[in-house]
Structures are given as C-alpha cells and as structure tokens.
Design a protein around this motif. Sequence first.
Motif, mmCIF file in Angstrom:
data_model
loop_
_atom_site.group_PDB
_atom_site.id
_atom_site.type_symbol
_atom_site.label_atom_id
_atom_site.label_comp_id
_atom_site.label_asym_id
_atom_site.label_seq_id
_atom_site.Cartn_x
_atom_site.Cartn_y
_atom_site.Cartn_z
ATOM 1 N N GLY A 214 0.784 -1.354 0.066
ATOM 2 C CA GLY A 214 0.014 -0.048 0.198
ATOM 3 C C GLY A 214 0.793 1.155 0.078
ATOM 4 O O GLY A 214 0.207 2.281 -0.098
ATOM 5 N N VAL A 215 2.304 1.141 -0.034
ATOM 6 C CA VAL A 215 2.980 2.594 -0.164
ATOM 7 C C VAL A 215 2.894 2.966 -1.429
ATOM 8 O O VAL A 215 3.011 2.221 -2.493
ATOM 9 C CB VAL A 215 4.347 2.020 0.142
ATOM 10 C CG1 VAL A 215 5.375 3.408 0.150
ATOM 11 C CG2 VAL A 215 4.650 1.589 1.593
ATOM 12 N N THR B 230 4.754 5.537 3.996
ATOM 13 C CA THR B 230 3.535 5.434 3.069
ATOM 14 C C THR B 230 3.776 6.012 1.810
ATOM 15 O O THR B 230 3.027 5.852 0.980
ATOM 16 C CB THR B 230 2.363 6.408 3.977
ATOM 17 O OG1 THR B 230 2.996 7.790 3.941
ATOM 18 C CG2 THR B 230 2.244 5.954 5.271
ATOM 19 N N ALA B 231 5.096 6.479 1.540
ATOM 20 C CA ALA B 231 5.231 7.245 0.235
ATOM 21 C C ALA B 231 6.674 7.125 -0.175
ATOM 22 O O ALA B 231 7.576 7.475 0.729
ATOM 23 C CB ALA B 231 4.664 8.647 0.094
ATOM 24 N N ILE B 232 7.056 6.802 -1.236
ATOM 25 C CA ILE B 232 8.259 6.766 -1.773
ATOM 26 C C ILE B 232 8.310 7.824 -3.252
ATOM 27 O O ILE B 232 7.466 7.487 -4.104
ATOM 28 C CB ILE B 232 8.870 5.525 -2.246
ATOM 29 C CG1 ILE B 232 8.899 4.682 -0.808
ATOM 30 C CG2 ILE B 232 10.192 5.611 -2.654
ATOM 31 C CD1 ILE B 232 9.316 3.186 -1.019
ATOM 32 N N ARG B 233 9.105 8.642 -3.262
ATOM 33 C CA ARG B 233 9.174 9.529 -4.533
ATOM 34 C C ARG B 233 10.656 9.461 -5.084
ATOM 35 O O ARG B 233 11.703 9.525 -4.288
ATOM 36 C CB ARG B 233 9.011 10.790 -4.277
ATOM 37 C CG ARG B 233 8.927 11.927 -5.356
ATOM 38 C CD ARG B 233 8.409 13.345 -5.129
ATOM 39 N NE ARG B 233 9.463 13.988 -4.562
ATOM 40 C CZ ARG B 233 9.490 15.236 -4.431
ATOM 41 N NH1 ARG B 233 8.693 16.054 -5.108
ATOM 42 N NH2 ARG B 233 10.532 15.857 -3.851
ATOM 43 N N ILE B 234 10.395 9.115 -6.484
ATOM 44 C CA ILE B 234 11.896 8.948 -7.219
ATOM 45 C C ILE B 234 11.764 10.104 -8.239
ATOM 46 O O ILE B 234 10.950 10.120 -9.015
ATOM 47 C CB ILE B 234 11.870 7.579 -7.926
ATOM 48 C CG1 ILE B 234 11.568 6.403 -6.836
ATOM 49 C CG2 ILE B 234 13.170 7.336 -8.673
ATOM 50 C CD1 ILE B 234 11.227 4.839 -7.525
ATOM 51 N N THR B 235 13.017 11.049 -8.294
ATOM 52 C CA THR B 235 13.155 11.851 -9.196
ATOM 53 C C THR B 235 14.491 12.033 -9.713
ATOM 54 O O THR B 235 15.595 11.375 -9.004
ATOM 55 C CB THR B 235 12.808 13.194 -8.382
ATOM 56 O OG1 THR B 235 13.610 13.405 -7.121
ATOM 57 C CG2 THR B 235 11.338 13.338 -8.025
ATOM 58 N N THR B 236 14.757 12.934 -10.633
ATOM 59 C CA THR B 236 16.030 13.047 -11.223
ATOM 60 C C THR B 236 16.496 14.389 -11.237
ATOM 61 O O THR B 236 15.204 15.276 -11.341
ATOM 62 C CB THR B 236 16.302 12.576 -12.724
ATOM 63 O OG1 THR B 236 15.206 13.010 -13.372
ATOM 64 C CG2 THR B 236 16.275 10.898 -12.613
ATOM 65 N N THR B 237 17.504 14.735 -11.196
ATOM 66 C CA THR B 237 18.036 16.468 -11.228
ATOM 67 C C THR B 237 19.578 16.310 -11.913
ATOM 68 O O THR B 237 20.427 15.405 -11.439
ATOM 69 C CB THR B 237 18.099 17.099 -9.947
ATOM 70 O OG1 THR B 237 16.826 17.051 -9.223
ATOM 71 C CG2 THR B 237 18.422 18.529 -10.046
ATOM 72 N N GLU B 238 19.455 17.152 -13.029
ATOM 73 C CA GLU B 238 21.037 17.372 -13.663
ATOM 74 C C GLU B 238 21.713 18.536 -12.852
ATOM 75 O O GLU B 238 21.314 19.453 -12.920
ATOM 76 C CB GLU B 238 20.692 17.783 -14.775
ATOM 77 C CG GLU B 238 22.067 17.706 -15.832
ATOM 78 C CD GLU B 238 21.712 18.051 -17.314
ATOM 79 O OE1 GLU B 238 22.768 18.248 -18.109
ATOM 80 O OE2 GLU B 238 20.742 18.022 -17.844
ATOM 81 N N GLN B 239 22.761 18.167 -12.531
ATOM 82 C CA GLN B 239 23.425 19.130 -11.824
ATOM 83 C C GLN B 239 24.408 19.811 -12.760
ATOM 84 O O GLN B 239 24.460 19.888 -13.878
ATOM 85 C CB GLN B 239 24.404 18.394 -10.598
ATOM 86 C CG GLN B 239 23.621 17.568 -9.619
ATOM 87 C CD GLN B 239 24.477 16.626 -8.605
ATOM 88 O OE1 GLN B 239 25.835 16.764 -8.679
ATOM 89 N NE2 GLN B 239 23.879 16.402 -7.515
ATOM 90 N N ALA B 240 25.088 20.907 -12.037
ATOM 91 C CA ALA B 240 26.054 21.893 -12.862
ATOM 92 C C ALA B 240 27.175 21.181 -13.825
ATOM 93 O O ALA B 240 27.225 21.600 -14.719
ATOM 94 C CB ALA B 240 26.388 23.097 -12.202
ATOM 95 N N ASP B 241 27.759 20.157 -13.111
ATOM 96 C CA ASP B 241 28.797 19.723 -13.773
ATOM 97 C C ASP B 241 28.445 18.432 -14.788
ATOM 98 O O ASP B 241 29.208 17.534 -15.071
ATOM 99 C CB ASP B 241 29.699 18.850 -12.663
ATOM 100 C CG ASP B 241 29.064 17.982 -11.933
ATOM 101 O OD1 ASP B 241 27.869 17.629 -12.164
ATOM 102 O OD2 ASP B 241 29.696 17.078 -11.026
#
Length: 596
Positions: free
Chosen positions: A452-453, A489-500
């Motif tokens: 249920g997560v 109760t929750a898991i979030r998966i994200t991406t971020t492009e860094q300066a390098d």
Amino acid sequence: MSDIFTNLFPILVGSCVISALITYGLGTYVFAQNPSSAVNRLFLAVTLSATYWALGEFFIWYSAGYDGCLFWLKASSFWPLVFALTVHFTLAFTDHPLAQEKKHGIIFAALYLPALLFALIGLFTDLIYVVTFRSGMGYVYLPASVNPVYLAERAYCVLVIVWAVYAGISSWQRAPPGRVRHQNRLFCIGIVTVVGFGTLSGLVLPALGIYTVNFVFIGIVVFCLLIAYAVHRHGLFTLSPQTAVPDIIRTMPDGLVLADMDGRIIAANASAAEVFGVTETDLPGQSVGRFIPEAAYASIRTAVMEQGTFSDMEAAPDGREGSVVSIAGALVRDPDREPAGIVLIIRDITARKAAETALRTANQKLSLLSQLTCHDIGNDVTGLSWYLHLLSEDRMHPDADVHLSRSVEAVEKIKKHLLFSRDYQMIGVYQPVWQPLEAMIAHAASTIPNSGVAISTRVIPAEIYADPLSPKAMYNLLENALRHGGEVTAIRITTTEQADGTLALAFEDNGTGVRDEEKGKIFGYGYGKNTGFGLTFSRDILSVTDIGIRETGTAGKGARFEILIPPRAWRPIAGGEPGPDPTDNPCRGQESVEEG
C-alpha cells in the motif's frame, strides 16, 4: 651515318610504341601492389608520363605533313615533367630528406615549376623546337639550338638527371648487403641506361648534325625490364623497406611519437593523434607535455636517459578524462651516438583498465553474493527445521497450520535465493550496457510488495550505462525503505541534472530516516538489521561504471538516497518526455523531502 639511322627508322619508331606499352603496364602493376605507398604512386606517375611522351614521339615521326608534325610536337610539350617526376621518384625511393612531406615546397620550386615553365614555352612558342623539312625524312622537329631558352632547358635536364643519378648511386653505396642493395643496384643501372641513350640522342647525335627518333625510349625499355626483374627477383616495391616502413608507421594501431630532447614533437602518426584527441597535423611542433602530464613525461625522460629504454608506464592524457594509456619508448641517437630524441609508443588501454576494474568488482560481487546467499539460506533453513520439528512433535497442535505455512514460506525464500544465485552466476562476464532508466525503476517497483505504499516517479527520459545488475540496486533501495523506514507511506523517485552534468537520481521516503552517525556505516559489509548486504551490494554494482551512491536525508524526517551518475554514464533519449508529475505529492509536507 645518317643513312644508317634512316634504315633504323622503323625500329626506332617501334621502340616508342613498345616503350609506351611496357611503361604503362609496369606502372599499373607496381601501383596495384601497394596503392597507399607514395613511392608506388610516384612510380605510376613516372611511367604514365613516359607513356605520354613515347606516344607523342611516335605520332610526331609518323605525321604526313607539317600541320600534323606541329600538332603532335605541341601536344608533347609537357615531356619535361617526365624528368621532374623521375627525379622526385628517385628521391622518394632512396629516402632522401627532400622527399619528406614538409619539403614538398622545395621539390615543387626546384623541379616542377621549371619543367612546367619550359612545357608552356614549348606549347605556345617556337623558342625550343621548330618543325622543318629534311630531304629523305620529311617533316621533323629540330632544336632552336642558339636560343637561350633552349639552352636553359638543356641545362635544366642535365642538372636534374645528374641529381637523380647521384641520389641513386649514393643510396646504392649506403645500402646494406642483401636484397636492398640488389634493388638499388638494378635501379641505378636502369637510370644510367636511360641517361646514356638520352645523352646520345639529345647531345651527341645533334652535335654531328643527325636528328632522328629519340633513343631515350630504348633506354626506357631496358630500364623497365630491369625494374621488372627487380620486382620479381628481389621484391622491389612490394618488399622494400623504403616503402614498407612508412606504411607500417602510418597504419600501426599504436600511437608513435618522435620528440626531440626538448620534448617537442617532430613527427607522429594518426593513431597518436586519435589517442590524444587531436588531428594529426596539430601534433608536430607541440610539446609532449601538452598531451602527457609533465610529471609523467619527466619520469619518461629520466628513464630513457638512465636506461635507454622503458615500457609499461601508465598515464592519463591531458584533456581526455577517463582515458588511460601505456607508454613505451627508447632513446634515439644521432650518427655521433649523441642523444637526439625520444621515440614513444603509446597504446590506449582504457578498455583494458575498465575490464580489470569490472573483473575486480565482479569478483567482489561473487564473493558478496555467496555470503549473502549462504547467510540468508542458513537463516531460512534454521527456521524451516524448527517449524518441521514442531510439526513432527504434534501434528494435531492448534498452530500446526501456522507452522506448515511458515515452512512453505521458508522453502519459497530458499528457492528465491537459489534462483537469484543461478541467474547471476555469470556476473562480470557481460560488459556494462545502456539501459532505459524509467524502465529499470518500473521493473524494480513492480517486483516489490509495497503493502500500500505509494511510489511516484518523475525522471527525465534517459539511458544509463551500467552493469546489467543495476535494476537490483534500485530494488534494494525500495526494499530498504519498506524494511527499515518504519511507517513509510510514500516513496518519490526523481532526477536532477547538476551543474557539472552529473545526473542525480533520488529515492526519497517519509519514514524514520537514517541517523547521522549511521550514514557512513550503512554501506559497509554486514551492517544493518537484516543481512547487512543490500546497500553494499547496490554500491558495488553501481561502481562498475563509476556511479556513486550516498544518503542525504534527515533523521526522523525520511531517508533520501542519491545515485550520482557521471556525465559519460548517461544520455538523454531523443523525443522523450519526463514522467507525469503527481498532482498529489505523497511526500508533500515532509521536511525531509524539501530539505534533502
């Protein structure tokens, strides 16, 4: 005497045709042996120009009238280029310093420019040859012997031929005994034969008032026969070091660099340019230290001066991040045995080093997998034995069904461990591959019981270059959150492009998080509440392609694991769009997410 040459006229004219056929055939044959050789290409140019000259001479003497003779005389005006090409070929064949590519300007000015000038004068004026009628012979061409232009042309021809003969004889004398000396001797005899016949027609007979078909073509026939014999008997052109060595250097897969004692590059081949990431023409004149770190080159120079040779020195070329080369070399001495330079052989071993790293990591993974499997199966077998023992004591016990169910669960766990071991027993055999990031995450999320997560994903469309086991690392992160995160109760998966250019892939939950004093320990072997191998296994899998992992969450507010993918290990997928942004962020309101 002129009557004798009149009677020989058909034979002399026939020699023109024979010379044209032989030179054309020999030239194309030699060129076909090694089209990439500059010497072979020059020989083809010489033979084609000689064929042109011979055919022009043939048509001149068979012309019926003044107009025909004049036409073919003008058409043959470019015969001085035969002399220029012959000398150029001789210099290249004997490996004369002027034959080097950087000296082509001198060759053009000294050989081709005068030849072209005389050819144009002959084409548009009568300052060199004129057509006249001679009793018993018809229309013939005669030299304008008193004209300064004609005399200058004669002087040019004599000088360049003397140059060619001198270069050939000098090379013959320097050649070591054996095949090379035989080749040079036959070549010199051929050149001298052509010069002898040419001198007879160009100087001796005209001085006696005799003008007939040029004897030089008889000399060219003899020269071609000698060359053909040298090709067949002594491997001329096909085996000659003068032609083989430049080709070997140019086509060898390893980089070759010749530098002077000050570290300036004198010459380099295409492979060296490829290793350093520049064009071949950019290397000469540059400092070796521009491409190899100064400290490494200092070590190379010291080793060469002390030992004369060195090998297997590893270095990272400047400006080529991630590349590794192995360098070997030797000291070059001048004729007085004084140090003159250093020759370097450079081999790109980046792939080999990556394979060695992958092999070491694979061995670690195999050992880790063995420990993990044995540990977990041992625990499950202990539990199974206990439940079976309870069942054997009292099969009618009220908890018998529970004991049986637990036994079945233990067997299923053992089965999963064995399947996992079987599936990955070839770890390290396969090279890293490009894998779609979103599909890897989706596969990991679909195989884990989340109870249920809510798992939300918003990642850029991209592929990552990673070990085929990398989806297991993502599975472990999700399982770790469910197993150790408390009331997640929750898991979030994200991406971020860094300066390098690094791509940060974050797994965030709203559980209890990781205490600060544990952040440096959770990736250690055996640390943890369960097997203690999940995060360690994930770290080692990702490290195969230099992908890092760290925990950046806040204790009490949720865990946040960042997978750091370097620029060379990920690439966007053309035409893709980021995943949907959930309208209700399951982690919204959790400070661990906002602060992480």
